[in-house]
Design an enzyme around this catalytic site. Structure first.
Site, mmCIF file in Angstrom:
data_model
loop_
_atom_site.group_PDB
_atom_site.id
_atom_site.type_symbol
_atom_site.label_atom_id
_atom_site.label_comp_id
_atom_site.label_asym_id
_atom_site.label_seq_id
_atom_site.Cartn_x
_atom_site.Cartn_y
_atom_site.Cartn_z
ATOM 1 N N ASP A 181 -39.372 -21.138 -37.604
ATOM 2 C CA ASP A 181 -38.498 -21.624 -36.542
ATOM 3 C C ASP A 181 -39.180 -22.650 -35.637
ATOM 4 O O ASP A 181 -38.657 -23.745 -35.427
ATOM 5 C CB ASP A 181 -37.998 -20.437 -35.711
ATOM 6 C CG ASP A 181 -36.918 -20.841 -34.720
ATOM 7 O OD1 ASP A 181 -35.738 -20.672 -35.045
ATOM 8 O OD2 ASP A 181 -37.260 -21.336 -33.629
ATOM 9 N N ILE B 163 -33.084 -21.518 -34.435
ATOM 10 C CA ILE B 163 -32.855 -22.165 -35.722
ATOM 11 C C ILE B 163 -32.736 -21.114 -36.823
ATOM 12 O O ILE B 163 -31.873 -21.207 -37.698
ATOM 13 C CB ILE B 163 -33.964 -23.185 -36.021
ATOM 14 C CG1 ILE B 163 -33.878 -24.355 -35.021
ATOM 15 C CG2 ILE B 163 -33.873 -23.694 -37.446
ATOM 16 C CD1 ILE B 163 -34.911 -25.434 -35.233
ATOM 17 N N ASP B 164 -33.593 -20.116 -36.801
ATOM 18 C CA ASP B 164 -33.478 -19.019 -37.762
ATOM 19 C C ASP B 164 -32.089 -18.386 -37.702
ATOM 20 O O ASP B 164 -31.448 -18.170 -38.736
ATOM 21 C CB ASP B 164 -34.522 -17.939 -37.449
ATOM 22 C CG ASP B 164 -35.752 -18.028 -38.332
ATOM 23 O OD1 ASP B 164 -35.588 -18.165 -39.546
ATOM 24 O OD2 ASP B 164 -36.862 -17.963 -37.799
ATOM 25 N N GLN B 165 -31.636 -18.071 -36.504
ATOM 26 C CA GLN B 165 -30.353 -17.384 -36.359
ATOM 27 C C GLN B 165 -29.209 -18.280 -36.793
ATOM 28 O O GLN B 165 -28.275 -17.837 -37.482
ATOM 29 C CB GLN B 165 -30.167 -16.933 -34.916
ATOM 30 C CG GLN B 165 -29.142 -15.828 -34.738
ATOM 31 C CD GLN B 165 -29.604 -14.489 -35.297
ATOM 32 O OE1 GLN B 165 -30.769 -14.133 -35.187
ATOM 33 N NE2 GLN B 165 -28.692 -13.746 -35.914
#
Length: 401
Positions: free
Chosen positions: A138, A166-168
């Site tokens: 991320d 960004i991951d989510q």
């Protein structure tokens, strides 16, 4: 397609598990394939956030999934997973490019074996291309996508976002793509390869900002701004301002209304300036008006003048927020051994209801027996596989990570 979507997940860290949690919340049967010692998120939890030895990181993104601990390097383990995939609708992975191929479970082989499979890959920068082999995480993608430069850019310089956004977002995008591919399969009977990446998710998060940036010739210092201004492309006072106690944010607001609400001659004198070209000047004037005032005093006046504002709240404040409580934003679950964990609920409602909580894979291989019995194996056969270290299951001794 099955009445219940069946998903086999080769996912760890956050992007992939976030995707599968969205799908599992919506009713999919998700089997998480883990090494015998468990996935990465079982062994690390930032901020030392553990409850009775269970990682909060794990619990944040594996709700309603089942865990099958299995050694994919052993032929028996690989064959069992292929049998599971034969009954599945979707296979998801977020390994580095090439890992599944080396395990004999590559997408080309799976597609040939079952053409109607929906295959989904979540990578750092993409499955192919000049940077495909670089680490994808991320913070790294916040930097590479320009998000850190755009988020900071004030007098204190670039700044990272304070969560793995960004991951989510990547997980949500991948779940959306998988659902779209499943709709296509219902229409055509064909499988699809869905590809997402953290890099693409980081860029997508900034669709508005990037489109505006490239639409006009920008100054080299376009990101540089007064520390109160929250965005490089908004007019002041858009941003964060200190009060006598705490902080508030001001969104897009009519300068005449703001001057009237604060009864400020200084702001009345600046009503006609270009609040983008002179955003620093205007923001500093607003800051000077607010720094001695309390939120309890200005908020009712702002509401009366239709000024868009909010108090900057902490995570502790969020837990007590009446709207968060009304929305049922959080859910408390029991953790084995005593104690509870507070989870963030699924973000959507369906016919007015939130999806229910069914299970949490607190231990690697927690559901191995049940999963393999669905494939037709007996308990004795499963125990023999556990003794041979092909699978992990309750009562078996797991190897050290």
């Amino acid at each position: 397609m099955q009445l219940k979507m069946k998903v086999v997940s080769f996912c760890h860290y956050l992007q992939g598990p976030a995707c599968t949690q969205y799908l599992a919340d919506m009713g999919a049967e998700v089997v998480k394939i883990e090494p015998l010692a468990g996935a990465f998120e079982r062994h690390w939890s930032g901020g030392n956030s553990w409850i009775n030895g269970v990682s909060a990181f794990l619990m944040s993104a594996n709700r309603n999934t089942e865990s099958l601990a299995i050694d994919l390097k052993q032929p028996e383990g690989r064959d069992l997973v292929l049998r599971l995939i034969d009954e599945a609708d979707v296979v998801i992975e977020n390994f580095r490019p090439g890992v599944l191929d080396r395990l004999g479970l590559g997408f080309d082989m799976l597609r040939e074996r079952k053409p109607a499979l929906v295959l989904a890959s979540a990578s750092g920068l993409g499955r192919t291309g000049p940077a495909a082999s670089r680490p994808g995480q991320d913070l790294l993608m916040q930097a590479r996508s320009g998000l850190i430069a755009a988020t900071g850019g004030g007098t204190q310089g670039p700044a990272a976002v304070g969560a793995a956004v960004i991951d989510q977002h990547g997980g949500a995008l991948l779940a959306m793509g998988i659902l779209g591919a499943c709709v296509r399969r219902l229409q055509t009977g064909e499988g699809t390869l869905v590809e997402s990446s953290l890099f693409a998710a980081g860029i997508d998060l900034q669709t508005e900002a990037l489109t505006k940036y490239y639409a006009v010739k920008q100054r080299p210092d376009v990101f540089t701004r007064d520390r109160h201004v929250g965005s490089w492309y908004h007019d002041a006072p858009y941003g964060v301002y200190p009060l006598a106690e705490g902080h508030l944010v001001l969104s897009m607001n009519d300068p005449a209304k703001l001057a009237a609400a604060l009864d400020s001659d200084a702001l009345r004198a600046l009503q006609q300036i270009d609040r983008y070209a002179e955003r620093d000047r205007y923001a500093q004037a607003v800051a000077a008006e607010l720094r001695t005032r309390r939120f309890e005093d200005v908020s009712p006046v702002f509401d009366a003048h239709a000024i868009w504002h909010e108090r900057v709240r902490s995570y502790d404040d969020l837990l007590e927020d009446p709207q968060a409580r009304h929305n049922e934003a959080f859910r408390e679950i029991d953790v084995p051994g005593g104690g509870t964990a507070l989870l963030v609920n699924h973000p959507l409602r369906y016919d007015g209801e939130l999806p229910g909580y069914r299970r949490m894979p607190f231990h690697a291989g927690q559901d191995s027996l049940a999963i393999l019995q669905r494939l037709g194996l007996s308990e004795a056969e499963c125990r023999a596989l556990a003794d041979a270290k092909v699978i992990g299951m309750p009562g078996a001794t797991a190897p050290r990570s």
